[in-house]
Structure formats: C-alpha cells, structure tokens
Design an enzyme around this catalytic site. Structure first.
Site, PDB file in Angstrom:
ATOM      1  CD  GLU A   1       7.615 -13.501  41.498  1.00 58.52           C
ATOM      2  OE1 GLU A   1       7.213 -12.323  41.665  1.00 58.52           O
ATOM      3  OE2 GLU A   1       8.789 -13.838  41.587  1.00 58.52           O
TER       4      GLU A   1
ATOM      5  CB  CYS B   1      10.266 -10.677  43.529  1.00 57.07           C
ATOM      6  SG  CYS B   1      10.452 -12.452  43.682  1.00 57.07           S
TER       7      CYS B   1
END
Length: 530
Positions: A286, A320
C-alpha cells in the site's frame, strides 16, 4: 469470542472519566520515555553497538526511546529463525492461532489509553487520532481471527463421482512486515496478525520514526502467549537491514505500507530470485495517494466543506487517504473556498498532549522541510494561499493548515503526494471535468464526491478510479470490515486490508483429490506372521 464482529467503539473524551484516564496514561508513559529497547530474535533480547534514537515531533528535545540497530548478520539470522519456527507454527491449529489474536485484542482493550499515549508522544497524534489508531488495531485482531476460522473450515468444491476432493488454505512461510509511522499501531498490528494467524512467521521491521509503539505491540504478543520466533523484532536502516530481509532467499513474502518510492524499490528487490530461492516472492503493498474530493454544483456546501477540511488536516494530512485535492465545480467555487477557510480557521495547532489541540506537528525535520518546499512551490506555480503557509520548527515541527487555491491541473502540488497539511484547490469547468482531473494522477487510493444528484454519484461509482470511493462523506476514516482498504495504480496492490479477501494474500490453496472405491493394499513385512 462474540459470534459476530463489531468495530471497537471510539472514546468520548468529553466525558471526564475518559479524559482523566487518558491524562493518567500520558503521565504513566511520560515516566517511561527514554528507555532502551532490544532486538528480539527467537525470543532472545539482543543489544548492539549501533543505536537509533526517536524524539517527540512536537517536542524535539524529548527522547521517546533508544533502539538497537540490527546488523546485516542479525537481520539474516532473524529470517533463518523465523524459517525454523515456521516448521512448527504452520501446524498449530487455526483455532489456537485465532485465540491468540483474541487474547491480544483483549489486552489492547484494557490498555487502550496507554497505547494511544505512546502514539501521542512518538508521532504527535492528537487524542482522537491516537484513539482511532488503537481501536483499528483491536479491530484487525478481532476481524482477522474470525476470518481465519472461516478459511479453516471445509471449502466448497464441485463434486464428481468416484473422487473426494478437499481444498485447504495453507501458509506461505516467512514474511517481512514493514509498516509505516503514520498508523504505527494499527497497520503494524494488522499486517503482523494477518501473517501469524494464517500460520506464517514474521520479521517485523517498524519505521525508524515509530519503533516504540511497535515494541509495545510486540510485548503484548508475547504476553498473550505467542511462541518465541513467530515474530522477530528488528530495528535499523531500511536500506540495510530491510534490504537483507527482503532479499533473503527464505523470505516468502513482503507486506509493506509506505511511500511509492520505497514500495517500488521493495517490489523490485523482491522480484529478483536469489541463490537458494525456490519461489516467486509475493508482495502486498500500500503506497499512498493523491486523493481528491469532488464538489458538484448541487452539493451541500456546508457538509462538503466539513468533509474536505477533516480529510485534509486530520493527523496533519499525514494519511495516505487524506484529501490532498479539492476539485470544485466553477459554479460553487468561491462560496466553497469561503467555507473551507472558515472551517480551517477553527483548527487549533498545538501540543498533542493538550486535548484541545486538533492538529499538531509533522513527523520529522525531513518532512517539515519537504512540506514547506511544496508550499513555496505552490506559490511559485501561481497558487493563492488563502490561509496558513506558516511554520515553526523551533520546539517541534509545526506547520499551519494551509489552503492553496487556483491550483492548475498538472502542477506539482496537484500531482505529487505531499503528506502534510497542504490542500490544493482546483476549479473545474463542470462535473465531468472534475472527474477527469480527479483521475489524472498516477495514484488511485481514496476519493469522495459531494452531490445531491444520484446520476452523478452513479457516474462516480463507474468512472472515479479509486479503491475506496466515498459519496457525500469524507475520504478518510475507513473502518475494518466496513470499508476494506486498498487502492489502484501507484497506490499499491489493492490489498483491501480489513476485508474478507485480505487473508488470502497470506495463504495458498492446496487441493487433495482421493479416488474412492479403490483397493488400498497394506504392506506386509517379510517374515512377519499374518
């Protein structure tokens, strides 16, 4: 264990008993700051000559912890130890591995405020942000424990006459778990417990900016009864120790969360077959985003402004999933700017120990300089700073929540991940133009659309290319089980952490087919009476 998963409730700090519990935990943790922590390989505590110090980002003179730097030899030893432990751990019944996770969750629940306090000191999370991080870590343990039980039962196969088939999910082997500093408990816990509940063993290398909370989690694993060597704790340079663990021929997979640059480097190194390696390594990654909230001309502007500001500046924009871009229809552009500024003005930048602070310091000096550089770049490229833009790195790494309007599509701050409290606002000609701008990046993690028109929302469902799309709500705050999390393109491998597919990334399927009705002979030793 309750039959059905339920998300851990967040703490209401407006209740005095909860606020007092957090204050007590902050004092307790403060008394423990500055201690030294070892490496742990196979249960053995190890110290080295090299040390790594971590400091409070909001009080850069306050030592949080001192950690031992692993050598290349120790990193290799950790993989070898994990590989040896895997030979027995893989045969531990799934029910026992799941029960370990439930015990871990129970311990974390009892120490919730203490764990949150560590993150307040180590990464400058505000009270609610730290509390949410801890709750998510508990959720991962509870959810993945239940998921392993689901994968451990008989799996459906098509039946044919004359055969009995069986499909079993078996573990992969040794995993390199490399979590980030921004969710230093939740993501550390999530990737680690997903690994071990599926029967794998782990070399855990936390971020050098957040090793203390990772060590506290490791201690809880031990307290809950985890066998030595199932998880091995490594601190040190990513470019040195991390590379050794990723490259090692006995490492079977890498679970990584972090920047695009480091993630691509990990993926490249993992793709190389080293001497003695007998598998293709799996990478679960990720890698961030450049997330956008699109505001249509028919949106509820008050709700949209609140969603934009909360998503942009929660935990200093260091998520994020953070809203880095607000893309607004030209017909409501100016009123939306006013509402965004009005809400941003209410943010209180300060010490995270103070419960009234709603934003605090960014993680370190490198980030402080980089974020300020992006603000200057935004100005140089014609952006209009509506609010913020100032910073103070004297005591801590504080940067004001900054809103830059009139940002052109394709410009630096519209394209690159800043990972700080900087919101780029872009004017779109219309809704279609807004979606085009939103999709025009190399990332595809989260996004949101505010509109009262179901046709526009439906178009976003079809065309807004992100792994997590939110409609008429903010683009941060994914809940385990509710919003399986992971993105497209350079945002990673769409891992869907906290979802029903996630554990499959740490498993492989083995099929056994047995012919039925066949004669099975028994071996008779020569000279044995029958």
């Amino acid at each position: 264990m309750p039959a059905e998963f339920r998300n851990e409730p967040l703490t209401d700090f407006s209740k005095e008993e909860n606020a007092q519990a957090m204050r007590s935990s902050l004092e307790k943790v403060k008394s423990q700051l500055g201690r030294e922590y070892p490496l742990v390989i196979g249960g053995e505590r190890i110290t080295t000559d090299g040390k790594l110090d971590t400091f409070n980002p909001a009080n850069r003179a306050q030592l949080v912890g001192r950690f031992n730097k692993a050598t290349r030899e120790l990193a290799s030893r950790a993989v070898e130890t994990a590989h040896k432990t895997f030979q027995t751990w893989k045969n531990t019944p799934a029910e026992e591995r799941a029960e370990l996770l439930f015990r871990v969750a129970a311990i974390m629940r009892k120490r919730k405020h203490e764990l949150s306090a560590w993150m307040i000191y180590e990464v400058a999370k505000t009270w609610p942000e730290a509390d949410g991080d801890t709750a998510e870590a508990i959720d991962f343990c509870e959810f993945y424990g239940r998921e392993m039980l689901r994968y451990a039962v008989d799996q459906p196969l098509v039946k044919i006459q004359g055969e009995e088939g069986e499909l079993d999910y078996i573990p992969l082997g040794v995993g390199a778990v490399i979590p980030p500093w921004n969710f230093p408990l939740a993501i550390t816990a999530g990737m680690t417990v997903a690994s071990i509940v599926t029967g794998n063993t782990v070399v855990l290398k936390p971020s050098s900016d957040a090793p203390a909370i990772a060590y506290k989690f490791f201690e809880i694993l031990e307290e809950a009864g985890m066998s030595p060597g199932v998880v091995n704790f490594m601190t040190g340079s990513g470019a040195e120790v991390g590379d050794v663990v990723v490259d090692h021929p006995k490492t079977r997979y890498v679970a990584f969360t972090g920047s695009r640059e480091v993630g691509l480097r990990v993926n490249e190194r993992a793709s190389k077959v080293n001497e003695g390696q007998i598998w293709i390594k799996r990478v679960v990654a990720e890698m961030g985003g450049k997330d956008a909230i699109v505001v249509a001309d028919d949106a509820n502007l008050d709700e949209a402004a609140m969603g934009v500001v909360q998503s942009a500046f929660g935990f200093q924009g260091q998520k994020c999933s953070a809203c880095s871009r607000a893309i607004i229809d030209a017909r409501v552009y100016e009123p939306m700017l006013e509402k965004i500024v009005e809400r941003t003005e209410k943010i209180k930048l300060g010490d995270p120990n103070d419960p009234t602070s709603t934003m605090s310091a960014v993680i370190n000096e490198k980030a402080f300089k980089a974020i300020n550089g992006y603000i200057e770049k935004g100005k140089a490229e014609g952006g209009r700073v509506l609010i913020g833009g100032g910073s103070d790195g004297e005591q801590g790494f504080f940067i004001e929540p900054t809103v830059i309007a009139d940002v052109r599509p394709g410009s630096t701050i519209e394209q690159e991940e800043i990972f700080g409290p900087v919101l780029a606002v872009i004017k779109a000609k219309d809704y279609d133009d807004a979606l085009r701008i939103a999709n025009d990046t190399q990332y595809g993690l989260t996004g949101a659309v505010y509109s009262a028109d179901e046709a526009k929302l439906d178009k976003a469902r079809r065309e807004f290319h992100v792994g997590n799309l939110y409609l008429n709500r903010k683009c941060t705050g994914a809940l385990v089980g509710v919003h399986p999390f992971g993105g497209f393109n350079m945002s990673g491998t769409d891992s869907k952490a906290g979802g029903r597919d996630y554990l499959l990334l740490f498993l492989q399927a083995k099929v056994s087919a047995t012919k039925t009705g066949a004669t099975v002979s028994k071996r008779v030793e020569v000279g044995t009476a029958v």
